[in-house]
Motif scaffolding. Sequence first.
Motif, PDB file in Angstrom:
ATOM      1  N   ARG A   1       0.828  -1.203   0.000  1.00  0.00           N
ATOM      2  CA  ARG A   1       0.000   0.000   0.000  1.00  0.00           C
ATOM      3  C   ARG A   1       0.864   1.256   0.000  1.00  0.00           C
ATOM      4  NH1 ARG A   1      -0.967   2.147   4.669  1.00  0.00           N
ATOM      5  NH2 ARG A   1      -1.147   0.186   5.799  1.00  0.00           N
ATOM      6  N   ARG A   2       1.903   1.252   0.814  1.00  0.00           N
ATOM      7  CA  ARG A   2       2.771   2.432   0.887  1.00  0.00           C
ATOM      8  C   ARG A   2       3.506   2.665  -0.420  1.00  0.00           C
ATOM      9  NH1 ARG A   2       4.817   0.979   6.949  1.00  0.00           N
ATOM     10  NH2 ARG A   2       3.090   1.972   8.076  1.00  0.00           N
ATOM     11  N   CYS A   3       3.911   1.605  -1.085  1.00  0.00           N
ATOM     12  CA  CYS A   3       4.597   1.767  -2.369  1.00  0.00           C
ATOM     13  C   CYS A   3       3.646   2.321  -3.427  1.00  0.00           C
ATOM     14  CB  CYS A   3       5.178   0.428  -2.825  1.00  0.00           C
ATOM     15  SG  CYS A   3       6.646  -0.069  -1.886  1.00  0.00           S
TER      16      CYS A   3
ATOM     17  N   PHE B   1       1.102   4.199  -2.784  1.00  0.00           N
ATOM     18  CA  PHE B   1       0.931   5.614  -2.422  1.00  0.00           C
ATOM     19  C   PHE B   1       2.137   6.444  -2.861  1.00  0.00           C
ATOM     20  CE2 PHE B   1      -2.230   4.998   1.352  1.00  0.00           C
ATOM     21  CZ  PHE B   1      -3.145   4.475   0.460  1.00  0.00           C
ATOM     22  N   SER B   2       3.341   5.854  -2.742  1.00  0.00           N
ATOM     23  CA  SER B   2       4.549   6.584  -3.137  1.00  0.00           C
ATOM     24  C   SER B   2       4.543   6.903  -4.625  1.00  0.00           C
ATOM     25  CB  SER B   2       5.798   5.761  -2.779  1.00  0.00           C
ATOM     26  OG  SER B   2       6.065   5.859  -1.380  1.00  0.00           O
ATOM     27  N   ILE B   3       4.102   5.945  -5.414  1.00  0.00           N
ATOM     28  CA  ILE B   3       4.071   6.158  -6.864  1.00  0.00           C
ATOM     29  C   ILE B   3       3.006   7.176  -7.236  1.00  0.00           C
ATOM     30  CG2 ILE B   3       3.568   5.049  -9.085  1.00  0.00           C
ATOM     31  CD1 ILE B   3       4.845   2.502  -7.959  1.00  0.00           C
ATOM     32  N   LEU B   4       1.797   6.957  -6.727  1.00  0.00           N
ATOM     33  CA  LEU B   4       0.706   7.889  -7.046  1.00  0.00           C
ATOM     34  C   LEU B   4       1.028   9.290  -6.512  1.00  0.00           C
ATOM     35  CD1 LEU B   4      -2.464   5.684  -6.404  1.00  0.00           C
ATOM     36  CD2 LEU B   4      -1.477   6.394  -8.581  1.00  0.00           C
ATOM     37  N   GLY B   5       1.612   9.352  -5.343  1.00  0.00           N
ATOM     38  CA  GLY B   5       1.948  10.642  -4.753  1.00  0.00           C
ATOM     39  C   GLY B   5       2.897  11.433  -5.629  1.00  0.00           C
ATOM     40  N   GLN B   6       3.901  10.747  -6.176  1.00  0.00           N
ATOM     41  CA  GLN B   6       4.847  11.423  -7.066  1.00  0.00           C
ATOM     42  C   GLN B   6       4.142  11.968  -8.302  1.00  0.00           C
ATOM     43  OE1 GLN B   6       8.877   9.412  -7.612  1.00  0.00           O
ATOM     44  NE2 GLN B   6       7.791   7.833  -6.457  1.00  0.00           N
TER      45      GLN B   6
ATOM     46  N   SER C   1      11.046   5.066  -8.582  1.00  0.00           N
ATOM     47  CA  SER C   1      10.147   4.183  -7.852  1.00  0.00           C
ATOM     48  C   SER C   1      10.586   2.730  -7.920  1.00  0.00           C
ATOM     49  CB  SER C   1       8.719   4.311  -8.393  1.00  0.00           C
ATOM     50  OG  SER C   1       8.250   5.636  -8.242  1.00  0.00           O
TER      51      SER C   1
ATOM     52  N   GLY D   1      13.252   2.269  -5.462  1.00  0.00           N
ATOM     53  CA  GLY D   1      12.655   2.274  -4.129  1.00  0.00           C
ATOM     54  C   GLY D   1      11.924   0.985  -3.854  1.00  0.00           C
ATOM     55  N   LEU D   2      11.170   0.539  -4.844  1.00  0.00           N
ATOM     56  CA  LEU D   2      10.389  -0.692  -4.690  1.00  0.00           C
ATOM     57  C   LEU D   2      11.289  -1.900  -4.452  1.00  0.00           C
ATOM     58  CD1 LEU D   2       7.780  -2.317  -4.856  1.00  0.00           C
ATOM     59  CD2 LEU D   2       7.995  -2.275  -7.360  1.00  0.00           C
TER      60      LEU D   2
ATOM     61  N   ILE E   1      12.607  -1.922  -0.966  1.00  0.00           N
ATOM     62  CA  ILE E   1      11.586  -2.389  -0.016  1.00  0.00           C
ATOM     63  C   ILE E   1      11.424  -3.901  -0.117  1.00  0.00           C
ATOM     64  CG2 ILE E   1       9.145  -2.220   0.644  1.00  0.00           C
ATOM     65  CD1 ILE E   1      10.558   0.341   1.220  1.00  0.00           C
TER      66      ILE E   1
END
Lengths: 204, 204
Positions: free
Chosen positions: A148-150, A152-157, A193, A196-197, A200
Motif C-alpha cells: 500500500r505504501r509503495c 501511495f509513493s508512486i501515485l503521490g509522485q 520508484s 525504491g520498490l 523495499i
Amino acid sequence: MTTLLPEDTSERVLAAAREVFSEHGFQGATVREICRRAQVNLAAVNYHFSSKEALFAAAVDFKPLTALCIANREGCAKERLQQFIQDFMTQLMDEKRSPQCQLMMRELIEPTLALDKIVHETIAPLHLYLGQLVQDAAGVKISPTDLRRCVFSILGQCLFYRHSHAVIQRLHPKLHYDTKETAATAQHIMEFSLAGLQHIAKNA
Amino acid sequence: MTTLLPEDTSERVLAAAREVFSEHGFQGATVREICRRAQVNLAAVNYHFSSKEALFAAAVDFKPLTALCIANREGCAKERLQQFIQDFMTQLMDEKRSPQCQLMMRELIEPTLALDKIVHETIAPLHLYLGQLVQDAAGVKISPTDLRRCVFSILGQCLFYRHSHAVIQRLHPKLHYDTKETAATAQHIMEFSLAGLQHIAKNA
DNA sequence: TTGACTTTCAAACAATCGTTTGATACGCTA
DNA sequence: TAGCGTATCAAACGATTGTTTGAAAGTCAA
C-alpha cells in the motif's frame, strides 16, 4: 473559454456545468453563468436537473480514468508499470482534462457524495490494479502494508505535478510540462520508484 | 469548533477567519459566520480590515513551516533528510494545523495573491533547503533537473497523505494516521526515496 | 467635566443568489 | 385542425450576501 456545439439542451448545460464548477467550485459557480455559457434560459437548470446540487452530481464523471486499468495488459510487469505511469501522467497533465482534475481536487477538500461515487467507481479499481502491478514488478511477495505504501509513493509522485502545479509554476516559471517534459518526468518517476520498490522488496 | 479566548477584537476576528475560511473556502465563508464565532459585531470585519478580501489576505500565514529548514542541522546528510521527512510528515498530519493545510489546498486550486506570498516566503526556501539536503545525501553531484525531480518525488510522497486524505480514508477506513502510523509512513518514504535517489545518483 | 477620538452596535442597503411562476411556442397524436 | 404534453422564455420571488450608516458607548487627555 466557452466550448461550442452540442444541440441538446441538457447536454449543453452539463458541458457548461463541468466547466464552471471546475473553475469556481460548487459555491463559486452560479447557475446564471452556467446557463449563459450553455446559451440556454436561466430556468433550464431547474427544469432539467431539479436543482443546482443535482446538476453538480450529474456533472461529475470520472469513468475515463478507469481506462488506464484496462488499456495495456501486454509485456512484463515492469513494462506495464512503466506504461501505466506514462499514461497516468499524460492524463494528469492533459489540459483538456483539467476540469475533471479541478473538480476532483475540490472534492478532496470538501468531500460530497460525489467523492464516494468517484472512489468506488474509479479510484478503488485503479489502486487495486496498480497494487497488483507493483506486486508483480517487485518479484518477491510484499506485505499488504508495504504494498500500500509503495502504491501511495508512486501515485503521490505523479499527483504532485497536478496538485502542486500552481506552486511549481511560481518556483520554476520557465518550466512547462509539454508532452516531452511530461514523458521525461514519468521516466524519472519510474526509475526512482523501481529502485525504491526493489529496496523495499529486498528487506521484506 | 469555536476556539476560545483572545481579547483583542482584531485577533478574535483573525482567528475565527482562519477557521471559517479553511472550512468553507473564500466564497463559502460568510462574514456573518466569522463574526458569530469571533463573538463580535457584523461591522467589525469592515471596520478593522476594510473588506472580506483584505481579511482573507491578513488571515493567511504560513511562516510556521519555515521552522523545518532551521530546526535540525545536526548529523550527516542522510540523518538530516530522515529528520526532515519525519518533521514534515508530522506537521502535515497534525490535526491542529489542518486549517492552514486546507487554506493551502484552496490556493492550489484557485491561486490568489496569497499564494505568491506563501511561495516566496515559505515554500521556495523549503525547496532550496531540501534540494541541498538531497544533493548532500546523494553523495555525487546531481544535475539540477534530476535534483529538482528528486525533491518533487520526496515532497509528492509526503503531500499525498495530506492531499488525498479523503480518498485514503474511503479506501482504507480502518487506517488512522496517528503518531505511530505517521512515523512509520515517514520511515517508508525515507527508505523508498533514498534507494530511488541513490539509483538516480548512480546513473548521473 | 468637557470634548475629541475610537470602537461597538442594530439596522438597513444594494446586489446577487437559487428557485419559481405563468405565459408562450413547439411537436406530436387523434 | 384540435388537443395535450414538453420545452423555453422573461420576469419576479424570497433569501442571503458584503457593505454602509448613524447613533450609542467607551477611552483618555486637558
